[in-house]
Write a protein that holds these residues in place. Sequence first.
Motif, PDB file in Angstrom:
ATOM      1  N   LEU A   1      -4.937 -17.291  36.378  1.00  0.00           N
ATOM      2  CA  LEU A   1      -5.798 -16.746  37.440  1.00  0.00           C
ATOM      3  C   LEU A   1      -5.581 -15.250  37.591  1.00  0.00           C
ATOM      4  N   HIS A   2      -4.336 -14.813  37.595  1.00  0.00           N
ATOM      5  CA  HIS A   2      -4.030 -13.385  37.708  1.00  0.00           C
ATOM      6  C   HIS A   2      -4.692 -12.598  36.583  1.00  0.00           C
ATOM      7  N   ALA A   3      -4.574 -13.090  35.358  1.00  0.00           N
ATOM      8  CA  ALA A   3      -5.166 -12.387  34.212  1.00  0.00           C
ATOM      9  C   ALA A   3      -6.681 -12.341  34.327  1.00  0.00           C
ATOM     10  N   GLN A   4      -7.303 -13.440  34.754  1.00  0.00           N
ATOM     11  CA  GLN A   4      -8.765 -13.465  34.902  1.00  0.00           C
ATOM     12  C   GLN A   4      -9.227 -12.460  35.957  1.00  0.00           C
ATOM     13  N   VAL A   5      -8.520 -12.422  37.077  1.00  0.00           N
ATOM     14  CA  VAL A   5      -8.891 -11.475  38.142  1.00  0.00           C
ATOM     15  C   VAL A   5      -8.752 -10.042  37.643  1.00  0.00           C
ATOM     16  N   CYS A   6      -7.660  -9.752  36.941  1.00  0.00           N
ATOM     17  CA  CYS A   6      -7.458  -8.395  36.422  1.00  0.00           C
ATOM     18  C   CYS A   6      -8.565  -8.008  35.447  1.00  0.00           C
ATOM     19  N   ARG A   7      -8.972  -8.936  34.570  1.00  0.00           N
ATOM     20  CA  ARG A   7     -10.049  -8.633  33.622  1.00  0.00           C
ATOM     21  C   ARG A   7     -11.368  -8.391  34.358  1.00  0.00           C
ATOM     22  N   MET A   8     -11.644  -9.186  35.379  1.00  0.00           N
ATOM     23  CA  MET A   8     -12.884  -9.005  36.133  1.00  0.00           C
ATOM     24  C   MET A   8     -12.903  -7.653  36.845  1.00  0.00           C
ATOM     25  N   VAL A   9     -11.780  -7.290  37.465  1.00  0.00           N
ATOM     26  CA  VAL A   9     -11.707  -6.007  38.177  1.00  0.00           C
ATOM     27  C   VAL A   9     -11.826  -4.849  37.195  1.00  0.00           C
ATOM     28  N   ARG A  10     -11.207  -4.982  36.041  1.00  0.00           N
ATOM     29  CA  ARG A  10     -11.317  -3.946  35.007  1.00  0.00           C
ATOM     30  C   ARG A  10     -12.770  -3.783  34.570  1.00  0.00           C
ATOM     31  N   ASP A  11     -13.472  -4.891  34.409  1.00  0.00           N
ATOM     32  CA  ASP A  11     -14.897  -4.865  34.071  1.00  0.00           C
ATOM     33  C   ASP A  11     -15.688  -4.142  35.158  1.00  0.00           C
TER      34      ASP A  11
ATOM     35  N   PHE B   1     -10.327  -7.418  57.710  1.00  0.00           N
ATOM     36  CA  PHE B   1     -11.056  -6.362  57.003  1.00  0.00           C
ATOM     37  C   PHE B   1     -11.297  -6.845  55.585  1.00  0.00           C
ATOM     38  N   PHE B   2     -12.578  -7.010  55.219  1.00  0.00           N
ATOM     39  CA  PHE B   2     -12.911  -7.367  53.845  1.00  0.00           C
ATOM     40  C   PHE B   2     -12.754  -6.098  53.007  1.00  0.00           C
ATOM     41  N   GLU B   3     -11.511  -5.871  52.592  1.00  0.00           N
ATOM     42  CA  GLU B   3     -11.122  -4.587  52.009  1.00  0.00           C
ATOM     43  C   GLU B   3     -11.686  -4.380  50.603  1.00  0.00           C
ATOM     44  N   ASP B   4     -11.615  -5.413  49.778  1.00  0.00           N
ATOM     45  CA  ASP B   4     -12.123  -5.330  48.410  1.00  0.00           C
ATOM     46  C   ASP B   4     -13.097  -6.477  48.173  1.00  0.00           C
ATOM     47  N   VAL B   5     -14.327  -6.134  47.795  1.00  0.00           N
ATOM     48  CA  VAL B   5     -15.321  -7.128  47.390  1.00  0.00           C
ATOM     49  C   VAL B   5     -15.860  -6.648  46.045  1.00  0.00           C
ATOM     50  N   LEU B   6     -15.413  -7.291  44.964  1.00  0.00           N
ATOM     51  CA  LEU B   6     -15.681  -6.816  43.611  1.00  0.00           C
ATOM     52  C   LEU B   6     -16.320  -7.938  42.803  1.00  0.00           C
ATOM     53  N   ARG B   7     -17.238  -7.569  41.897  1.00  0.00           N
ATOM     54  CA  ARG B   7     -17.916  -8.585  41.094  1.00  0.00           C
ATOM     55  C   ARG B   7     -18.075  -8.107  39.659  1.00  0.00           C
ATOM     56  N   ALA B   8     -18.081  -9.067  38.733  1.00  0.00           N
ATOM     57  CA  ALA B   8     -18.365  -8.754  37.340  1.00  0.00           C
ATOM     58  C   ALA B   8     -19.830  -8.359  37.194  1.00  0.00           C
ATOM     59  N   HIS B   9     -20.135  -7.531  36.191  1.00  0.00           N
ATOM     60  CA  HIS B   9     -21.501  -7.034  36.038  1.00  0.00           C
ATOM     61  C   HIS B   9     -22.488  -8.155  35.713  1.00  0.00           C
ATOM     62  N   ASP B  10     -21.978  -9.277  35.179  1.00  0.00           N
ATOM     63  CA  ASP B  10     -22.866 -10.374  34.819  1.00  0.00           C
ATOM     64  C   ASP B  10     -22.748 -11.574  35.761  1.00  0.00           C
ATOM     65  N   ALA B  11     -22.195 -11.365  36.944  1.00  0.00           N
ATOM     66  CA  ALA B  11     -22.105 -12.456  37.920  1.00  0.00           C
ATOM     67  C   ALA B  11     -23.511 -12.885  38.341  1.00  0.00           C
ATOM     68  N   PRO B  12     -23.768 -14.183  38.497  1.00  0.00           N
ATOM     69  CA  PRO B  12     -25.105 -14.646  38.911  1.00  0.00           C
ATOM     70  C   PRO B  12     -25.513 -14.090  40.266  1.00  0.00           C
TER      71      PRO B  12
END
Length: 449
Positions: free
Chosen positions: A144-154, A206-217
């Motif tokens: 899960l940690h690796a997936q989140v890091c890859r998504m944030v990097r994207d 506080f919803f401090e970080d709301v991040l999404r992958a560029h191809d999220a539905p």
Amino acid sequence: MSAKATQLFERFGHDTVSSQALEPDLDYWFDGDEACVAYQDTGKSWVAVGGPICAPDAREPTMLAFAQAAQEAGKRVRFFAIEASSPSFASVAIGQQPEWDPRRWQQTLASKASLREQLRRARAKDVSVREVDTANITDKDSPLHAQVCRMVRDWQKNRPMAPMSFLVRVDLFGNASLKRYFVAEHQGRVVALLVASPIPARSGWFFEDVLRAHDAPNGTVELLFDKAMQSAGSEDVKVVSYGLAPLAGEVGPWLRRVRDHSRWLYDFEGLRSFKAKLMPQTWRPIYLSFPKEERGLTATIDSLTAFADGSWLRFGMRTLVHAQPTLIWWLAILLLPWIAMLSLAPAAQWFPSYEIKAAWLCFDLLLFAALIHLALDWRRGKALLLSLFVCSDAILGTIQFLLFNRHHVHSPGGLLLASLMLLAPIGAALTLGIGAAMRDSLYQSVPPK
């Protein structure tokens, strides 16, 4: 992070950004044991993270004492993202902050058909949202940690600007024990993340970080928001803030001009419109405060310098490195007229033989194709390899100039072309090499597989 600052935050944290006072690379000024200010030292100014973290009746005296300490240190003082103007300081509105009572979220949802439709779209695409365990998401060995890091990097790579500092620094796992994590998943992959931090003095989140992958539905962020809001409501949280929508609402005339003329770089109105679609009950004005005898423009520049981590030159370099794919497109485009000139250039004057001219044309066509490939799919290894390839262009061009061209080129136009032949590949190699060395370091690190 200061343990003393954390204790004060848990007792007195009132401003939405007060949780960000615990992030790395900030300095702290303490007024005894009952008040502190977290700030960024830009070299010429101290830019505070919101207002002081202290009891409400100590707020004004602490601001004045901090301003005095800054003056004694030869620094200007600014309070950025403060939620109430101060009688002792000048204040300018810098935007608005949307807020909700999460206990009323179901009523809000029932009144907004378009919002419900976005949730339906995401569910129809089999997007699922869940709150995840803090220990799991922060464990560097967990999938899960690796997936989140890859998504944030994207997410970071697809932003128009390089990652910035101060209040927009992405610090996902700092002070993790204070945070709540919600992830959206699609086809077994994390496609969005919401990180909620506490607002202790207001019983808020506080919803401090709301991040999404560029191809999220479509609808993924809305579904994530819905889940987090339901969790907040079930725990009797009094207020949820989605953070500052910069330059929204009634701001000064020159700030309006910035908003209107910088849409190519940052879509201020688009951000506000998206937050407005989530139907906040309140839009709270947010201020930049500074000494009354000073100008708002200088205070704003000082604040922006904090976001640039104290140096516009370094931020400019990071921006150029971040924009590597775009720069590489331009390098490829600029190579086309050069190839055309080479093909038309008289072989006897510019090349030792027709075969060498043909070899140069093939070399540059191959380089053009390689640049296009790199622009479409940037990878550090490919950028480094291509920089070495372009270096060989510069070396071979220099050898040809010394052995042949310097005896045949005498006109100013010829000297200009010869200079381009030598300098252009050097500049391109530096661009590619610096990008290969620095670009990956700008973004969220990903644990090795």
